[in-house]
Scaffold this motif. Structure first.
Motif, PDB file in Angstrom:
ATOM      1  N   ILE A  11      16.694   6.822  -8.907  1.00 34.76           N
ATOM      2  CA  ILE A  11      17.773   7.407  -8.106  1.00 34.76           C
ATOM      3  C   ILE A  11      17.280   7.710  -6.698  1.00 34.76           C
ATOM      4  O   ILE A  11      17.998   7.506  -5.714  1.00 34.76           O
ATOM      5  CB  ILE A  11      18.332   8.676  -8.793  1.00 34.76           C
ATOM      6  CG1 ILE A  11      19.100   8.301 -10.064  1.00 34.76           C
ATOM      7  CG2 ILE A  11      19.230   9.464  -7.844  1.00 34.76           C
ATOM      8  CD1 ILE A  11      19.517   9.496 -10.912  1.00 34.76           C
ATOM      9  N   ASP A  12      16.023   8.174  -6.597  1.00 34.85           N
ATOM     10  CA  ASP A  12      15.464   8.517  -5.284  1.00 34.85           C
ATOM     11  C   ASP A  12      15.422   7.317  -4.343  1.00 34.85           C
ATOM     12  O   ASP A  12      15.461   7.479  -3.124  1.00 34.85           O
ATOM     13  CB  ASP A  12      14.047   9.084  -5.430  1.00 34.85           C
ATOM     14  CG  ASP A  12      14.041  10.470  -6.046  1.00 34.85           C
ATOM     15  OD1 ASP A  12      15.094  11.139  -6.032  1.00 34.85           O
ATOM     16  OD2 ASP A  12      12.988  10.881  -6.570  1.00 34.85           O
ATOM     17  N   HIS A  13      15.361   6.110  -4.890  1.00 34.50           N
ATOM     18  CA  HIS A  13      15.235   4.915  -4.062  1.00 34.50           C
ATOM     19  C   HIS A  13      16.571   4.246  -3.756  1.00 34.50           C
ATOM     20  O   HIS A  13      16.605   3.214  -3.087  1.00 34.50           O
ATOM     21  CB  HIS A  13      14.282   3.911  -4.728  1.00 34.50           C
ATOM     22  CG  HIS A  13      12.866   4.394  -4.731  1.00 34.50           C
ATOM     23  ND1 HIS A  13      12.343   5.133  -5.754  1.00 34.50           N
ATOM     24  CD2 HIS A  13      11.881   4.270  -3.804  1.00 34.50           C
ATOM     25  CE1 HIS A  13      11.088   5.438  -5.478  1.00 34.50           C
ATOM     26  NE2 HIS A  13      10.773   4.927  -4.296  1.00 34.50           N
ATOM     27  N   LEU A  14      17.663   4.821  -4.216  1.00 33.10           N
ATOM     28  CA  LEU A  14      18.971   4.263  -3.906  1.00 33.10           C
ATOM     29  C   LEU A  14      19.328   4.580  -2.455  1.00 33.10           C
ATOM     30  O   LEU A  14      19.022   5.658  -1.952  1.00 33.10           O
ATOM     31  CB  LEU A  14      20.041   4.826  -4.842  1.00 33.10           C
ATOM     32  CG  LEU A  14      19.906   4.462  -6.320  1.00 33.10           C
ATOM     33  CD1 LEU A  14      20.955   5.195  -7.132  1.00 33.10           C
ATOM     34  CD2 LEU A  14      20.022   2.963  -6.512  1.00 33.10           C
ATOM     35  N   GLY A  15      19.980   3.663  -1.806  1.00 35.37           N
ATOM     36  CA  GLY A  15      20.318   3.860  -0.399  1.00 35.37           C
ATOM     37  C   GLY A  15      21.542   4.722  -0.175  1.00 35.37           C
ATOM     38  O   GLY A  15      21.643   5.417   0.832  1.00 35.37           O
ATOM     39  N   ASP A  16      22.470   4.715  -1.077  1.00 34.06           N
ATOM     40  CA  ASP A  16      23.737   5.433  -0.932  1.00 34.06           C
ATOM     41  C   ASP A  16      23.557   6.900  -1.333  1.00 34.06           C
ATOM     42  O   ASP A  16      23.331   7.218  -2.493  1.00 34.06           O
ATOM     43  CB  ASP A  16      24.793   4.754  -1.815  1.00 34.06           C
ATOM     44  CG  ASP A  16      26.176   5.334  -1.639  1.00 34.06           C
ATOM     45  OD1 ASP A  16      26.320   6.370  -0.955  1.00 34.06           O
ATOM     46  OD2 ASP A  16      27.132   4.738  -2.185  1.00 34.06           O
ATOM     47  N   VAL A  17      23.681   7.800  -0.348  1.00 30.16           N
ATOM     48  CA  VAL A  17      23.440   9.216  -0.581  1.00 30.16           C
ATOM     49  C   VAL A  17      24.469   9.804  -1.538  1.00 30.16           C
ATOM     50  O   VAL A  17      24.123  10.605  -2.422  1.00 30.16           O
ATOM     51  CB  VAL A  17      23.432  10.001   0.757  1.00 30.16           C
ATOM     52  CG1 VAL A  17      23.317  11.499   0.526  1.00 30.16           C
ATOM     53  CG2 VAL A  17      22.309   9.509   1.648  1.00 30.16           C
ATOM     54  N   SER A  18      25.735   9.425  -1.411  1.00 32.03           N
ATOM     55  CA  SER A  18      26.759   9.981  -2.303  1.00 32.03           C
ATOM     56  C   SER A  18      26.530   9.513  -3.746  1.00 32.03           C
ATOM     57  O   SER A  18      26.740  10.278  -4.691  1.00 32.03           O
ATOM     58  CB  SER A  18      28.167   9.611  -1.837  1.00 32.03           C
ATOM     59  OG  SER A  18      28.370   8.218  -1.883  1.00 32.03           O
ATOM     60  N   LEU A  19      26.069   8.270  -3.900  1.00 29.67           N
ATOM     61  CA  LEU A  19      25.746   7.768  -5.234  1.00 29.67           C
ATOM     62  C   LEU A  19      24.544   8.533  -5.799  1.00 29.67           C
ATOM     63  O   LEU A  19      24.537   8.910  -6.975  1.00 29.67           O
ATOM     64  CB  LEU A  19      25.454   6.267  -5.192  1.00 29.67           C
ATOM     65  CG  LEU A  19      25.081   5.612  -6.518  1.00 29.67           C
ATOM     66  CD1 LEU A  19      26.206   5.786  -7.538  1.00 29.67           C
ATOM     67  CD2 LEU A  19      24.761   4.137  -6.315  1.00 29.67           C
ATOM     68  N   GLN A  20      23.551   8.800  -4.960  1.00 30.31           N
ATOM     69  CA  GLN A  20      22.386   9.584  -5.399  1.00 30.31           C
ATOM     70  C   GLN A  20      22.827  10.959  -5.898  1.00 30.31           C
ATOM     71  O   GLN A  20      22.399  11.401  -6.971  1.00 30.31           O
ATOM     72  CB  GLN A  20      21.399   9.776  -4.243  1.00 30.31           C
ATOM     73  CG  GLN A  20      20.546   8.601  -3.930  1.00 30.31           C
ATOM     74  CD  GLN A  20      19.609   8.894  -2.757  1.00 30.31           C
ATOM     75  OE1 GLN A  20      19.826   9.829  -1.981  1.00 30.31           O
ATOM     76  NE2 GLN A  20      18.573   8.088  -2.628  1.00 30.31           N
ATOM     77  N   GLN A  21      23.677  11.621  -5.125  1.00 33.25           N
ATOM     78  CA  GLN A  21      24.129  12.964  -5.505  1.00 33.25           C
ATOM     79  C   GLN A  21      24.923  12.926  -6.805  1.00 33.25           C
ATOM     80  O   GLN A  21      24.745  13.791  -7.672  1.00 33.25           O
ATOM     81  CB  GLN A  21      24.967  13.567  -4.378  1.00 33.25           C
ATOM     82  CG  GLN A  21      24.145  13.910  -3.161  1.00 33.25           C
ATOM     83  CD  GLN A  21      25.008  14.368  -1.994  1.00 33.25           C
ATOM     84  OE1 GLN A  21      26.218  14.146  -1.962  1.00 33.25           O
ATOM     85  NE2 GLN A  21      24.374  15.000  -1.014  1.00 33.25           N
ATOM     86  N   SER A  22      25.764  11.934  -6.941  1.00 33.92           N
ATOM     87  CA  SER A  22      26.565  11.806  -8.161  1.00 33.92           C
ATOM     88  C   SER A  22      25.672  11.586  -9.375  1.00 33.92           C
ATOM     89  O   SER A  22      25.834  12.244 -10.411  1.00 33.92           O
ATOM     90  CB  SER A  22      27.553  10.651  -8.006  1.00 33.92           C
ATOM     91  OG  SER A  22      28.211  10.408  -9.224  1.00 33.92           O
ATOM     92  N   LEU A  23      24.720  10.679  -9.246  1.00 36.03           N
ATOM     93  CA  LEU A  23      23.822  10.381 -10.359  1.00 36.03           C
ATOM     94  C   LEU A  23      22.905  11.554 -10.678  1.00 36.03           C
ATOM     95  O   LEU A  23      22.615  11.828 -11.840  1.00 36.03           O
ATOM     96  CB  LEU A  23      23.009   9.116 -10.060  1.00 36.03           C
ATOM     97  CG  LEU A  23      23.815   7.811 -10.019  1.00 36.03           C
ATOM     98  CD1 LEU A  23      22.928   6.656  -9.577  1.00 36.03           C
ATOM     99  CD2 LEU A  23      24.462   7.531 -11.361  1.00 36.03           C
TER     100      LEU A  23
END
Length: 110
Positions: A55-67
């Protein structure tokens, strides 16, 4: 968990006449299964740690927060389930005593 103990207490086993032995078998079985489950939960926790790193390496911040929110909710549920299991295991001796008392009272016709 008390349903499992009662199931074993009422189950008929060929060659085993003493209901207390069946109940002891149920308690041992539940404790063995809980130890296995505890190991599996530990493994699951390690996998969740790996998911956190992805999750830390995902580029989309909103997706990171959701996950992260979903992962946190999953971890909290895991912690609650582990605690419930431990609490139920602490109750096993009293469940065994109550079941044994019921068996004795049933034999004496009370």
């Amino acid at each position: 968990m008390s349903n499992v103990v009662l199931l074993f207490a009422n189950e008929r086993h060929d060659g085993v006449l003493d209901p207390n032995l069946r109940l002891d078998d149920a308690v041992i079985h539940v404790m063995s299964c809980s130890a296995t489950l505890e190991g599996r939960l530990h493994d699951l926790s390690r996998h969740l740690d790996a998911v956190d790193q992805v999750i830390d390496h995902l580029g989309d911040v909103s997706l990171q927060q959701s996950l992260r929110g979903r992962a946190l909710a999953g971890r909290q549920a895991l912690v609650r389930a582990r605690q419930e299991l431990r609490d139920e295991l602490r109750n096993l001796p009293s469940l065994r005593r109550r079941a044994a008392d019921r068996m004795v009272s049933n034999r004496s016709g009370r």
